[in-house]
Write an enzyme that holds these catalytic residues in place. Structure first.
Site, short mmCIF file in Angstrom:
data_model
loop_
_atom_site.label_atom_id
_atom_site.label_comp_id
_atom_site.label_asym_id
_atom_site.label_seq_id
_atom_site.Cartn_x
_atom_site.Cartn_y
_atom_site.Cartn_z
N ARG A 171 0.83 -1.21 0.00
CA ARG A 171 0.00 0.00 0.00
C ARG A 171 0.86 1.25 0.00
NH1 ARG A 171 -4.15 0.48 4.44
NH2 ARG A 171 -4.95 2.13 3.08
N CYS A 215 -0.58 6.47 8.98
CA CYS A 215 -0.92 5.16 8.41
C CYS A 215 -2.07 5.38 7.46
CB CYS A 215 -1.25 4.18 9.53
SG CYS A 215 -2.54 4.76 10.66
#
Length: 282
Positions: A182, A241
């Protein structure tokens, strides 16, 4: 009696259960893809005396579409919820989950945000508790309202604009706790855009853990995290995050080894990527 402020072992927690001053235990189990499953797991079996904190309901605020998937809750709303569960001023809080500590770490950071220092995450979570032969219970405990109050924050956080402004200067080291794929813009299924904040480095939160689910020994964590910081003090680093959850796992790991003062970007990639003109790298 000693106060636990980062991690607590199953043996230490068992000793607290036998003490006069009982700890406040909170179950934080959750699944981002099945949001009701955490509470169901809690009802099936939880640590004795534990109350349940739901990531979306208790540990996050209202979403606007431009403030991330898990924005910070209102301070007094969270403090009131904790009082309803019986939390007292200065009472030892122990948090756990079944997902490596990521949701418990979010609650840990939030308690510190409310000014509560006596808060720790159960190392290894509910799995470690059961592996030690400890029992679970399925009934919801009763509680009498506590006297907990939010006070001055023990942690600091930054906004999207703060991070955007710093891209021109590079004062902060941005650390992304998402998985490597990601981070590199691959397999993005949760947020609007794929990639990462320009200049950020990657520290997947699971890098803090051993294969058995316990945190790595402090000496190993210290070496890895000091290498990550590249000679900067922790106070010049920002943890982010996907939505301000797993970043707290890195913040906890830093605190475990005495690297205090790193900042949280709560909106994280989910807020950053909600702007179509957001700078990004892959």
């Amino acid at each position: 009696m000693s106060t636990h402020t980062t991690l607590i072992t199953t043996e230490q927690l068992h000793s607290l259960y036998l003490s006069v001053q009982k700890p406040a235990i909170f179950d934080c189990q959750f699944d981002l893809t099945a949001v009701a499953s955490g509470h169901s797991a809690y009802m099936d079996g939880h640590l004795p005396g534990a109350h349940y904190l739901h990531l979306d309901v208790d540990l996050s605020g209202s979403k606007t579409g431009r403030n991330g998937r898990h924005p910070l809750p209102e301070r007094e709303v969270l403090a009131k919820r904790l009082r309803q569960f019986g939390l007292q001023k200065h009472q030892q809080v122990v948090l756990y989950d079944a997902q490596g500590g990521i949701f418990a770490a979010r609650a840990w950071w939030l308690l510190r945000w409310l000014g509560h220092s006596a808060v720790a995450v159960l190392d290894g979570g509910i799995q470690a508790w059961q592996a030690a032969g400890r029992t679970l219970e399925s009934h919801v405990p009763s509680s009498t309202a506590g006297d907990f109050q939010a006070t001055g924050s023990l942690v600091e956080w930054v906004s999207r604009q703060d991070v955007l402004d710093d891209l021109k200067h590079g004062k902060w080291l941005i650390v992304d706790a998402r998985s490597e794929d990601r981070f590199h813009g691959q397999n993005e299924t949760l947020d609007a855009l794929a990639g990462h904040i320009p200049g950020a480095v990657n520290r997947f939160y699971r890098s803090n853990l051993q294969e058995n689910g316990l945190f790595k020994p402090a000496a190993i964590l210290s070496a890895e995290l000091n290498q990550l910081l590249q000679g900067r003090p922790a106070t010049l680093s920002v943890q982010q995050c996907g939505s301000g959850v797993t970043a707290c796992h890195n913040l906890l790991a830093l605190e475990v080894v005495g690297l205090s003062g790193s900042l949280l970007y709560p909106g994280s990639w989910s807020e950053w990527s909600s702007y179509s003109d957001a700078p990004l790298a892959t």
